[in-house]
Design an enzyme around this catalytic site. Structure first.
Site, PDB file in Angstrom:
ATOM      1  N   HIS A 189       0.854  -1.187   0.000  1.00  0.00           N
ATOM      2  CA  HIS A 189       0.000   0.000   0.000  1.00  0.00           C
ATOM      3  C   HIS A 189       0.897   1.247   0.000  1.00  0.00           C
ATOM      4  O   HIS A 189       1.712   1.429   0.913  1.00  0.00           O
ATOM      5  CB  HIS A 189      -0.887   0.039   1.235  1.00  0.00           C
ATOM      6  N   GLU A 192      -1.744   6.333  -1.227  1.00  0.00           N
ATOM      7  CA  GLU A 192      -3.184   6.432  -0.939  1.00  0.00           C
ATOM      8  C   GLU A 192      -3.393   7.575   0.062  1.00  0.00           C
ATOM      9  O   GLU A 192      -3.915   8.616  -0.277  1.00  0.00           O
ATOM     10  CB  GLU A 192      -3.705   5.102  -0.360  1.00  0.00           C
ATOM     11  N   ASP A 271     -12.345  -2.553   0.406  1.00  0.00           N
ATOM     12  CA  ASP A 271     -13.193  -2.985   1.537  1.00  0.00           C
ATOM     13  C   ASP A 271     -14.634  -2.665   1.148  1.00  0.00           C
ATOM     14  O   ASP A 271     -15.233  -1.709   1.670  1.00  0.00           O
ATOM     15  CB  ASP A 271     -12.814  -2.206   2.811  1.00  0.00           C
TER      16      ASP A 271
HETATM   17  N1  LIG Z   1      -7.773   1.307   2.204  1.00  0.00           N
HETATM   18  C1  LIG Z   1      -6.886   0.823   3.082  1.00  0.00           C
HETATM   19  N2  LIG Z   1      -5.680   1.405   3.221  1.00  0.00           N
HETATM   20  C2  LIG Z   1      -4.782   0.942   4.087  1.00  0.00           C
HETATM   21  N3  LIG Z   1      -4.995  -0.099   4.867  1.00  0.00           N
HETATM   22  C3  LIG Z   1      -6.175  -0.733   4.779  1.00  0.00           C
HETATM   23  N4  LIG Z   1      -6.668  -1.803   5.443  1.00  0.00           N
HETATM   24  C4  LIG Z   1      -7.915  -2.011   5.008  1.00  0.00           C
HETATM   25  N5  LIG Z   1      -8.247  -1.107   4.065  1.00  0.00           N
HETATM   26  C5  LIG Z   1      -7.169  -0.296   3.908  1.00  0.00           C
HETATM   27 ZN   LIG Z   2      -6.232  -1.921   0.734  1.00  0.00          ZN
END
Ligand SMILES: Nc1ncnc2[nH]cnc12
Ligand SMILES: [Zn+2]
Length: 322
Positions: A189, A192, A271
């Site tokens: 990740h 973001e 999610d």
């Molecule tokens: N969008 C997201 N960004 C970072 N960690 C996460 N864990 C679950 N969803 C997430």
């Molecule tokens: Zn994620």
């Protein structure tokens, strides 16, 4: 237009995919008050921090192996019925520890759910072990060591998620070295909650095949060119980005700009019920609001299969389905 299209996703946190109705059923079973995180049948949160609190409260409604099997089977069956042929689920050994069953039983349950969904629908699934960034580098090393032991054949990759504004990418190089040396696929990740620097750090320190999100690379034209030149695949989650206010709306989301710059992009749900989305909705938004053609969307699905953490015979078998 996208309803009947084949679909694939590389980025979905399994507990974050819990339908609210299933969360409520689990809460009833275990006598848990959900009023702090489910209101009017929907998940309640205001920002990333309270999203993580609601996410964790939901995850803790799954307490034994069979609960995790039910969760995976429910989610995977739902997306298979919407056209998904392949799914990578992000799974956290820390969650197995949090509910007291341990990582092995947690993974066994999820894998059992994946097998049941495959028997019913044909959907292929892989599990990516995730380290949680806000738990700190040492716990992430432990997650990587767990993944590196290859505790289940469906585990094929390693990711880092959680609060991106805590720690720097360089603090996690040891964890990623462990996962890479074990032959796992690598994604992280980045870009973001933090800006382009975070994506550059990920490329410099981790050398991932893919980046989870990566969309804030758009803040730096040289970085976008680097992503395109190096063929790094972005797991883009537009609905998540809009819900978390990374971008104000789909019209200003950079998916099209990244695609036009030659970056390899894929569509993902992150999610889904927390962000009022689904894999099917991500495809539909790409078509109707972002104006991608059917051929372009099919191309993103193909990119997803090309970048999937699977063995080559499975990849060829999946590609033949497109
Ligand atoms: N969008 C997201 N960004 C970072 N960690 C996460 N864990 C679950 N969803 C997430
Ligand atoms: Zn994620």
């Amino acid at each position: 237009m996208t309803k009947t299209m084949p679909k694939a996703e590389l980025h979905c946190h399994i507990e974050g995919a819990t339908p609210p109705a299933l969360a409520l059923a689990q809460a009833e079973r275990y006598g848990v008050d959900t009023s702090a995180f489910i209101r009017n049948g929907e998940y309640a949160w205001q920002d990333f921090t309270s999203f993580v609190q609601s996410y964790d409260a939901t995850a803790n409604l799954f307490r034994d192996e069979e609960d995790y099997a039910l969760l995976a089977e429910t989610y995977l069956t739902e997306i298979a019925e919407a056209g998904a042929i392949y799914s990578e689920l992000i799974v956290s050994p820390d969650q197995g520890d949090a509910v007291g069953i341990g990582a092995d039983a947690y993974v066994r349950g999820l894998a059992e759910g994946a097998e049941r969904a495959k028997a019913k629908t044909g959907i292929e699934t892989r599990l990516l072990i995730v380290g949680i960034r806000h738990f700190g580098p040492e716990r992430v090393v432990k997650a990587a060591e767990y993944a590196a032991r290859r505790p289940h054949p469906l585990i094929t990759g390693f990711n880092l998620a959680g609060e991106e504004r805590m720690h720097r990418v360089a603090d996690f190089t040891h964890a990623f070295d462990i996962a890479r040396d074990a032959g796992l696929g690598i994604t992280i990740h980045a870009g973001e909650l933090s800006g382009a620097f975070s994506v550059r750090d990920a490329l410099d320190h981790i050398r991932p095949a893919r980046i989870s999100h990566g969309v804030r690379a758009i803040e730096d034209a040289d970085l976008v060119k680097r992503l395109a030149d190096e063929g790094v695949v972005l797991e883009v989650c537009p609905g998540s980005n809009v819900a978390l206010n990374v971008f104000p709306d789909f019209e200003s989301h950079p998916l099209r700009a990244l695609h036009e710059a030659g970056v390899r992009v894929t569509l993902n749900s992150d999610d889904p019920p927390f962000f009022h989305t689904s894999l099917a909705r991500e495809y539909e938004v790409a078509a109707t609001i972002m104006g991608f053609s059917e051929a372009e969307i099919l191309g993103m699905t193909r990119t997803g299969i090309e970048a999937a953490f699977v063995d080559e015979p499975t990849r060829q078998w999946l590609l033949a389905k497109l």
